[in-house]
Design a protein around this motif. Structure first.
Motif, PDB file in Angstrom:
ATOM      1  N   TYR A  94       0.848  -1.193   0.000  1.00 15.16           N
ATOM      2  CA  TYR A  94       0.000   0.000   0.000  1.00 15.16           C
ATOM      3  C   TYR A  94       0.882   1.240   0.000  1.00 15.16           C
ATOM      4  O   TYR A  94       1.727   1.431   0.886  1.00 15.16           O
ATOM      5  CB  TYR A  94      -0.903  -0.018   1.236  1.00 15.16           C
ATOM      6  CG  TYR A  94      -1.769   1.208   1.414  1.00 15.16           C
ATOM      7  CD1 TYR A  94      -2.494   1.752   0.356  1.00 15.16           C
ATOM      8  CD2 TYR A  94      -1.893   1.813   2.671  1.00 15.16           C
ATOM      9  CE1 TYR A  94      -3.296   2.865   0.536  1.00 15.16           C
ATOM     10  CE2 TYR A  94      -2.703   2.917   2.866  1.00 15.16           C
ATOM     11  CZ  TYR A  94      -3.403   3.450   1.786  1.00 15.16           C
ATOM     12  OH  TYR A  94      -4.205   4.555   1.969  1.00 15.16           O
ATOM     13  N   VAL A 149       3.068  -1.145   4.235  1.00 14.97           N
ATOM     14  CA  VAL A 149       2.763   0.260   3.966  1.00 14.97           C
ATOM     15  C   VAL A 149       4.074   1.017   3.819  1.00 14.97           C
ATOM     16  O   VAL A 149       4.854   1.117   4.775  1.00 14.97           O
ATOM     17  CB  VAL A 149       1.931   0.886   5.102  1.00 14.97           C
ATOM     18  CG1 VAL A 149       1.601   2.344   4.771  1.00 14.97           C
ATOM     19  CG2 VAL A 149       0.661   0.083   5.350  1.00 14.97           C
ATOM     20  N   THR A 202      -1.335  -1.178  -4.381  1.00 18.29           N
ATOM     21  CA  THR A 202      -2.547  -0.356  -4.420  1.00 18.29           C
ATOM     22  C   THR A 202      -2.280   0.989  -3.754  1.00 18.29           C
ATOM     23  O   THR A 202      -1.370   1.114  -2.923  1.00 18.29           O
ATOM     24  CB  THR A 202      -3.713  -1.045  -3.711  1.00 18.29           C
ATOM     25  OG1 THR A 202      -4.899  -0.253  -3.894  1.00 18.29           O
ATOM     26  CG2 THR A 202      -3.448  -1.190  -2.215  1.00 18.29           C
ATOM     27  N   SER A 262      -7.198   2.792   0.100  1.00 14.09           N
ATOM     28  CA  SER A 262      -7.384   2.203   1.431  1.00 14.09           C
ATOM     29  C   SER A 262      -8.503   1.165   1.425  1.00 14.09           C
ATOM     30  O   SER A 262      -8.497   0.237   2.238  1.00 14.09           O
ATOM     31  CB  SER A 262      -7.686   3.303   2.457  1.00 14.09           C
ATOM     32  OG  SER A 262      -8.858   4.018   2.098  1.00 14.09           O
ATOM     33  N   VAL A 298      -7.126  -2.183   0.946  1.00 12.31           N
ATOM     34  CA  VAL A 298      -6.500  -2.709   2.165  1.00 12.31           C
ATOM     35  C   VAL A 298      -7.558  -3.354   3.054  1.00 12.31           C
ATOM     36  O   VAL A 298      -7.376  -4.456   3.580  1.00 12.31           O
ATOM     37  CB  VAL A 298      -5.759  -1.583   2.921  1.00 12.31           C
ATOM     38  CG1 VAL A 298      -5.244  -2.097   4.260  1.00 12.31           C
ATOM     39  CG2 VAL A 298      -4.622  -1.030   2.076  1.00 12.31           C
TER      40      VAL A 298
END
Length: 644
Positions: free
Chosen positions: A440, A600, A625, A628, A631
């Motif tokens: 992320y 992250v 990605t 959020s 996630v």
């Protein structure tokens, strides 16, 4: 079929003897490469992704080779695991009667002579009630231990200052002149190493052997046909500690304390000796004050012109010379006093070497601590020295780690060590990163260095932490950012908080695992060598790309040296070093085939700068990605792939 192929076969000895063992193509492939390198006497650089099983991949061919092997690791923990767990398992499974030995640095072993000194005379220097209790525990243990390895003592903290008084260093060891030589645990450990086929050591000891060569016991390490360097990404940095010059208040203060103890034993009438030792301690305190209250790590030229510093340095040198004169007179009274004299003379030579003119090959720097300081001269390039090391050792060298390459290339690692003749191989992790993980990259974050950057990172990470139910490492590139994050989160988040430095590392990790939903905030030492498997760790947040600080005196000098050679410091050093460190930090997330988690990476430079692609290309093949929602969907259960 080679002996390695037989060992790793589906119906081979490992499969028959080890519960849960399954042949892995990457593991067997690496083992074949190690076997071939040993057979041909060629240097091998081998990167093996997490989960490959690289430890068995190099230990099996080492055990089957019939040659004398040194296995060097980056940490004592891995040393203990190899010697106490992995080697016994494999030796039994393969039915090979190979003698093995564990050898650590001198300071890891109890010194009977120094223990006796502390018991008989040390309390005159003043120990606390807590230290008295610790000393009694050490005394009881000393009567039963066979190895003398201080790691056996679980009820005396590793950080206890008492360990310095009951273990020895290369400087204060009496060698064969010691009255307790026959009972010396270091001597016994080295004797076992000389008789073993496989000896497990660490990088510090390997470089110390080359740097020191002899120290009262002769050679530190046995001759070897093969040297296997695990956690090899740490190897070059370790070298700089042993190829340079260092002098600290700890070393000089211990010299003064040992002088007082040896005087009490053998020269109580020599009051001038006690006065000189006390004067040295006073001058060390004055020199620390001259360097300023601020905790610093800086180039020496930044303070070299300060009158107070020059005065403090001169008086410190004069006190060392005065102590040396007193110790020379006292040296005939006992071997302990003679040893102190030799140490004092060695420290004078180090100080003179530090004060010598600057050269292009090294950098002078200093570091201040709360009560002390250190002075260092560090080489900027170790390639030439390592070439001499290899030539002198005449062994087959094998380097391995999970993080040696940058975008699939090994130039950064091989250039640091000046290796031009190695075979370089990579084996990918067997983990299914596209299924097991998600990368992320939060959108909208400010540039690192802005005032509220850490707060912005925590704000971006919070939805991820909610989705993961805690169970996260938050890794920072500086202690300042770590402290700021801890201050922001303390009492304001629903998850248990575990902060590096508040407890010993092992206890902190144990508490984090037991919590089931904790957040662990760490820096430096938590980026590598930490293994938390299963659901206890399902998220790793990294605040910035881990570029080494250009303000560090050694880094700054190294970059300038690269620039003078006509190369780009960023491309040649800063970028590849940061990639290796990021790979280590990211590697904390997926540690087993059943692990799932989100990585992250908060630094916006991953997408805004052209070099961001180098970092991304060097990471495992995770789905990426910037949403959020993706996630949250990931943590809700296995989902379709997310488009980059």
């Amino acid at each position: 079929m080679s002996s390695v192929d037989d060992a790793f076969a589906e119906d081979g000895p490992l499969a028959r003897s080890l519960t849960g063992f399954r042949p892995r193509e990457a593991q067997t492939g690496m083992a074949r490469a190690v076997e071939q390198a040993i057979r041909d006497g060629r240097c091998l650089i081998a990167e093996a992704g997490t989960g490959t099983g690289k430890t068995f991949a190099y230990l099996v061919p080492a055990l089957l080779s019939g040659k004398r092997v040194l296995v060097s690791t980056g940490t004592r923990n891995l040393q203990d695991q190899l010697f106490q767990k992995d080697l016994p398992l494999l030796r039994q499974a393969l039915a090979v009667p190979v003698r093995t030995a564990l050898l650590k640095g001198r300071s890891n072993y109890l010194c009977p002579y120094r223990l006796e000194n502390v018991v008989d005379f040390g309390f005159r220097a003043g120990f606390s009630a807590e230290e008295a209790d610790q000393l009694e525990r050490i005394r009881r243990w000393a009567k039963t231990t066979r190895s003398g390895d201080v790691a056996e003592v679980s009820d005396v903290p590793e950080a206890s200052l008492l360990w310095r008084s009951v273990t020895s260093t290369a400087e204060n060891c009496l060698g064969q002149d010691c009255g307790a030589y026959e009972d010396c645990h270091v001597v016994q450990a080295r004797k076992a190493a000389q008789e073993a086929q496989i000896t497990v050591i660490n990088h510090h000891l390997l470089w110390a052997d080359w740097a020191v060569k002899t120290d009262g016991f002769g050679e530190l390490l046995p001759e070897a046909d093969v040297i296997i360097v695990d956690e090899a990404h740490q190897f070059a940095e370790t070298a700089t500690q042993f190829l340079g010059i260092s002098l600290s208040t700890r070393q000089l203060g211990e010299l003064a304390d040992d002088t007082l103890i040896e005087r009490a034993k053998d020269a109580p009438d020599m009051g001038g000796l006690a006065d000189s030792a006390t004067l040295l301690k006073n001058e060390l305190a004055a020199m620390r004050a001259a360097l300023g209250e601020e905790l610093r790590r800086d180039a020496w030229h930044s303070v070299a012109g300060h009158e107070a510093v020059n005065t403090g340095l001169r008086r410190m040198e004069e006190s060392l010379l005065a102590l040396a004169a007193q110790l020379k007179l006292a040296s005939v009274r006992g071997k302990g006093l003679e040893s102190c004299w030799k140490r004092c003379d060695e420290f004078i030579q180090r100080l003179e070497a530090f004060l010598a003119e600057d050269t292009e090959e090294s950098v002078r720097w200093f570091e201040t601590h709360r009560r002390g300081f250190s002075l260092s001269r560090t080489p900027l390039d170790i390639a030439g020295e390592f070439a001499r090391f290899r030539k002198a050792r005449q062994a087959t060298w094998i380097f391995t780690s999970a993080t040696l390459s940058v975008s699939g290339r090994f130039e950064h690692f091989s250039r640091q060590l000046g290796i031009a003749d190695a075979e370089c191989r990579r084996w990918e992790s067997p983990f299914d990163y596209r299924r097991q993980s998600l990368l992320y990259l939060p959108a909208g974050l400010p540039e690192p260095g802005t005032r509220d950057y850490t707060r912005a990172v925590l704000r971006a990470a919070y939805p991820v932490l909610k989705a993961s139910g805690g169970r996260a490492f938050l890794l920072f590139t500086s202690h300042q950012a770590l402290a700021e994050a801890a201050s922001i989160l303390e009492g304001k988040i629903e998850f248990p908080l575990f902060v590096q430095g508040t407890q010993p590392k092992a206890r902190l990790l144990e508490a984090f695992r037991a919590s089931g939903n904790g957040l662990l905030l760490g820096t430096a030492s938590f980026w590598e060598g930490v293994d938390v498997r299963g659901e206890a760790l399902s998220c790793v947040v990294i605040d910035k790309l881990p570029f080494a600080s250009p303000g560090d005196p050694v880094i700054s000098a190294r970059l300038e040296a690269i620039r003078k050679r006509g190369h780009s410091p960023f491309a040649a050093f800063q970028l590849p070093a940061a990639v290796i460190t990021l790979k280590q930090g990211a590697g904390r997330l997926i540690r087993d085939v059943d692990d799932r988690g989100v990585l992250v990476l908060a630094d916006p430079r991953l997408t805004s700068k052209s070099y961001g692609r180098v970092f991304l290309d060097s990471l495992p093949p995770m789905r990426i990605t910037r949403e959020s929602n993706a996630v949250r969907a990931f943590f809700a259960g296995p989902q379709p792939e997310v488009s980059p």
